[in-house]
Design an enzyme around this catalytic site. Structure first.
Site, PDB file in Angstrom:
ATOM      1  N   ARG A 106      -1.461  21.765 -16.724  1.00 46.97           N
ATOM      2  CA  ARG A 106      -0.150  21.224 -17.131  1.00 46.97           C
ATOM      3  C   ARG A 106      -0.127  21.038 -18.644  1.00 46.97           C
ATOM      4  O   ARG A 106       0.837  21.404 -19.309  1.00 46.97           O
ATOM      5  CB  ARG A 106       0.119  19.898 -16.436  1.00 46.97           C
ATOM      6  CG  ARG A 106       0.840  19.987 -15.103  1.00 46.97           C
ATOM      7  CD  ARG A 106       0.157  20.894 -14.094  1.00 46.97           C
ATOM      8  NE  ARG A 106       0.767  20.812 -12.789  1.00 46.97           N
ATOM      9  CZ  ARG A 106       0.351  19.948 -11.832  1.00 46.97           C
ATOM     10  NH1 ARG A 106      -0.686  19.141 -12.039  1.00 46.97           N
ATOM     11  NH2 ARG A 106       0.957  19.935 -10.667  1.00 46.97           N
ATOM     12  N   ASP A 265      -2.818  22.647  -1.823  1.00 44.83           N
ATOM     13  CA  ASP A 265      -1.962  21.466  -1.689  1.00 44.83           C
ATOM     14  C   ASP A 265      -0.498  21.824  -1.923  1.00 44.83           C
ATOM     15  O   ASP A 265      -0.168  22.824  -2.550  1.00 44.83           O
ATOM     16  CB  ASP A 265      -2.387  20.387  -2.704  1.00 44.83           C
ATOM     17  CG  ASP A 265      -2.373  20.907  -4.144  1.00 44.83           C
ATOM     18  OD1 ASP A 265      -2.707  22.091  -4.350  1.00 44.83           O
ATOM     19  OD2 ASP A 265      -2.021  20.134  -5.049  1.00 44.83           O
ATOM     20  N   GLU A 266       0.371  20.991  -1.398  1.00 44.72           N
ATOM     21  CA  GLU A 266       1.797  20.981  -1.721  1.00 44.72           C
ATOM     22  C   GLU A 266       2.414  22.382  -1.660  1.00 44.72           C
ATOM     23  O   GLU A 266       2.710  22.988  -2.694  1.00 44.72           O
ATOM     24  CB  GLU A 266       1.996  20.339  -3.107  1.00 44.72           C
ATOM     25  CG  GLU A 266       1.549  18.883  -3.093  1.00 44.72           C
ATOM     26  CD  GLU A 266       1.641  18.196  -4.444  1.00 44.72           C
ATOM     27  OE1 GLU A 266       1.989  17.010  -4.474  1.00 44.72           O
ATOM     28  OE2 GLU A 266       1.342  18.841  -5.482  1.00 44.72           O
ATOM     29  N   TYR A 337      -5.898   7.757  -8.822  1.00 47.38           N
ATOM     30  CA  TYR A 337      -5.121   8.687  -9.632  1.00 47.38           C
ATOM     31  C   TYR A 337      -4.871   8.015 -10.993  1.00 47.38           C
ATOM     32  O   TYR A 337      -4.063   7.097 -11.111  1.00 47.38           O
ATOM     33  CB  TYR A 337      -3.808   9.046  -8.927  1.00 47.38           C
ATOM     34  CG  TYR A 337      -3.937  10.298  -8.080  1.00 47.38           C
ATOM     35  CD1 TYR A 337      -5.063  10.486  -7.273  1.00 47.38           C
ATOM     36  CD2 TYR A 337      -2.966  11.296  -8.094  1.00 47.38           C
ATOM     37  CE1 TYR A 337      -5.203  11.632  -6.511  1.00 47.38           C
ATOM     38  CE2 TYR A 337      -3.100  12.452  -7.335  1.00 47.38           C
ATOM     39  CZ  TYR A 337      -4.221  12.613  -6.548  1.00 47.38           C
ATOM     40  OH  TYR A 337      -4.365  13.738  -5.794  1.00 47.38           O
ATOM     41  N   TRP A 381      -4.478  13.980 -13.698  1.00 50.06           N
ATOM     42  CA  TRP A 381      -3.410  14.989 -13.779  1.00 50.06           C
ATOM     43  C   TRP A 381      -2.685  14.816 -15.105  1.00 50.06           C
ATOM     44  O   TRP A 381      -2.561  13.685 -15.606  1.00 50.06           O
ATOM     45  CB  TRP A 381      -2.444  14.834 -12.593  1.00 50.06           C
ATOM     46  CG  TRP A 381      -3.127  15.034 -11.279  1.00 50.06           C
ATOM     47  CD1 TRP A 381      -3.449  14.065 -10.378  1.00 50.06           C
ATOM     48  CD2 TRP A 381      -3.606  16.267 -10.721  1.00 50.06           C
ATOM     49  NE1 TRP A 381      -4.096  14.623  -9.292  1.00 50.06           N
ATOM     50  CE2 TRP A 381      -4.200  15.967  -9.467  1.00 50.06           C
ATOM     51  CE3 TRP A 381      -3.587  17.597 -11.150  1.00 50.06           C
ATOM     52  CZ2 TRP A 381      -4.778  16.943  -8.660  1.00 50.06           C
ATOM     53  CZ3 TRP A 381      -4.152  18.581 -10.335  1.00 50.06           C
ATOM     54  CH2 TRP A 381      -4.734  18.245  -9.107  1.00 50.06           C
TER      55      TRP A 381
HETATM   56  C1  ACM Z   1      -2.740  16.715  -5.556  1.00 45.59           C
HETATM   57  O1  ACM Z   1      -2.607  15.625  -6.135  1.00 45.59           O
HETATM   58  N1  ACM Z   1      -1.689  17.510  -5.344  1.00 45.59           N
HETATM   59  C2  ACM Z   1      -4.033  17.168  -5.072  1.00 45.59           C
END
Ligand code: ACM
EC number: 3.2.1.52
Length: 456
Positions: A106, A265-266, A337, A381
């Site tokens: 990102r 994922d997602e 997170y 992230w």
């Molecule tokens: C994630 O947070 N999509 C693994």
């Protein structure tokens, strides 16, 4: 300086009178100790470091550095005399996987910034860097057979500013060459850190689709300039499969890690064909002697080989994965997170997600025990971390608290941890030049007035 200041906390400490001048020669000896374990015997005559393995020696030396005081964390000696307390330290980690994910997709982190992050992980006795190399917003590693992955997929013309929808209009990009990645891997290995690379499929792949639209089902795609969950998925065709087999083969040439991550994922709108695509790539990694790692969504795929599952949506996914015969790394977004905001404080920069205070992270206790439980991983992230100072701010000192969750056994008491962190560890972070979040909130230049977040 006393042993009580150590972080992560060792298994046992027996102080003795006196101190040992520092720096001193260290007499290193092999011994039968648990994996990654060490025993330090420090007397006024000198230091003996018993090591179970190379990692144990590395961690013993990290502990000596901590005992020498914060200036031992500077890049050069300031001169002057130092000493360390006498006594015996016995230590080994609780978990074999003490990880941190760094999202370089990102927002790209330069090679120098990644090497610095490796140093910070090593100073905290963390041992896995899960490098998230590809996503909708950027593809960050060069694959010579497919140059457009980086020439097209490696940059975007603009990014969403915070979570409000406005664009910043500023081009962003960057990628690592194969040699850059070999260098990062070797640098990390010298610090007892394994780099586990991740290529995310079949979602989170818009940068690859922009580079090679034939991997998808639309005539054209753009590297995504927004944050969120894209509905663009790879077309799970035989030719896409062949393409990604070759991409993963190149990745395997660069990364010796036994575990290789493939995302999963997602994937809104995924079909049985997408699930089979993920399974076949997992089998491809197994055929190459590696262990695939996927996020917990892959548990819905029938017939998977044994994998490592990153349990992120909740901890029950990890419990389910273990009973299905997979190994588990606990990384639940409810606890670890580190892109999520650190306080309700009105000045928190671009506040997203839930509040995960330093105390919350320190209190995290994984719900899974037993042989399938490999360990824990914090996640950085980077949608809203557009420079390295923002990474520092979100990661520290919460990652210092997490390091103790990952390494130290026994009860944890925040009231006992906090003065150790405040009086002894934050000065080490200062000496390292880490732009961490002060305990009472952001400094004025750490705020981002006018950039909206999306608190949950
Ligand atoms: C994630 O947070 N999509 C693994």
């Amino acid at each position: 300086m006393s042993f009580a200041t150590l972080l992560p906390r060792p298994v046992s400490v027996t102080p003795a009178p006196g101190s040992c001048p520092w720096p001193s020669t260290v007499d290193v000896r092999d011994a039968a100790l648990p994996a990654e374990g060490y025993r330090l015997e420090i007397s006024s005559d000198g230091i003996v470091l018993f090591r179970g393995d190379a990692a144990g020696e590395f961690y013993g030396r990290q502990t000596l550095r901590q005992l020498a005081g914060p200036d031992a964390f500077r890049a050069a000696s300031l001169g002057g005399e130092a000493s360390i307390p006498c006594g015996v330290v016995e230590d080994h980690p609780r978990f074999g996987w003490r990880g941190c994910l760094l999202d370089v997709a990102r927002h790209f982190r330069t090679k120098a910034e990644v090497l610095r992050f490796v140093d910070l992980l090593a100073a905290h006795k963390l041992n896995v860097l899960n490098l998230h190399l590809t996503d909708d917003q950027g593809w960050r590693f060069e694959v010579p057979a497919f140059p457009r992955l980086t020439s097209v997929g490696g940059w975007r013309p603009s990014s969403m500013a915070g979570s409000g929808g406005a664009q910043d209009g500023r081009p962003h990009g960057g990628f690592y060459t194969g040699d850059d990645l070999r260098e990062i891997v070797a640098y990390a290995a010298a610090r007892s850190i394994t780099v586990v690379p991740e290529i995310d499929i079949p979602g989170h792949a818009r940068a690859a689709l922009a580079a090679y639209p034939s991997l998808g089902t639309s005539p054209a795609y753009e590297v995504w300039t927004e944050w969120g969950i894209s509905t663009s998925l790879l077309d799970p065709s035989e030719s896409t499969l062949d393409f990604f087999r070759r991409v993963f083969d190149h990745l395997l040439d660069l990364f010796p890690s036994k575990v290789i991550a493939l995302g999963g994922d997602e994937t809104p709108g995924a079909t049985d064909e997408h699930r089979e695509f993920v399974r076949l790539l997992a089998e491809h990694l197994v055929a190459r002697g590696r262990t695939p790692m996927g996020w917990d969504e892959v548990l819905d795929i029938p017939g998977l080989p044994p994998m490592v599952i990153g349990s992120w949506q909740n901890e029950s996914a990890g419990v389910r994965a273990a009973s299905a015969g997979h190994d588990v790394v606990m990384c639940p977004e409810q606890h670890v997170y580190l892109d999520h905001r650190q306080a309700e404080h009105p000045d928190e920069p671009i506040p997203v997600g839930w509040v995960h205070t330093l105390e919350d992270v320190y209190a995290y206790e994984p719900a899974l025990t037993g042989p399938r439980m490999r360990g824990v991983q914090a996640q950085v992230w980077s949608e809203h971390l557009d420079d390295v100072r923002r990474v520092d701010y979100m990661a520290f000192p919460r990652l210092s608290a997490f390091a103790e969750v990952a390494w130290s056994s026994g009860d944890r008491d925040y009231a006992e941890f906090l003065p150790r962190l405040r009086d002894h560890h934050l000065p080490r972070l200062d000496a390292l030049g880490v732009d961490y979040r002060p305990l009472d909130g952001p400094r004025p230049w750490q705020t981002r007035p006018g950039v909206p977040g999306r608190p949950r």
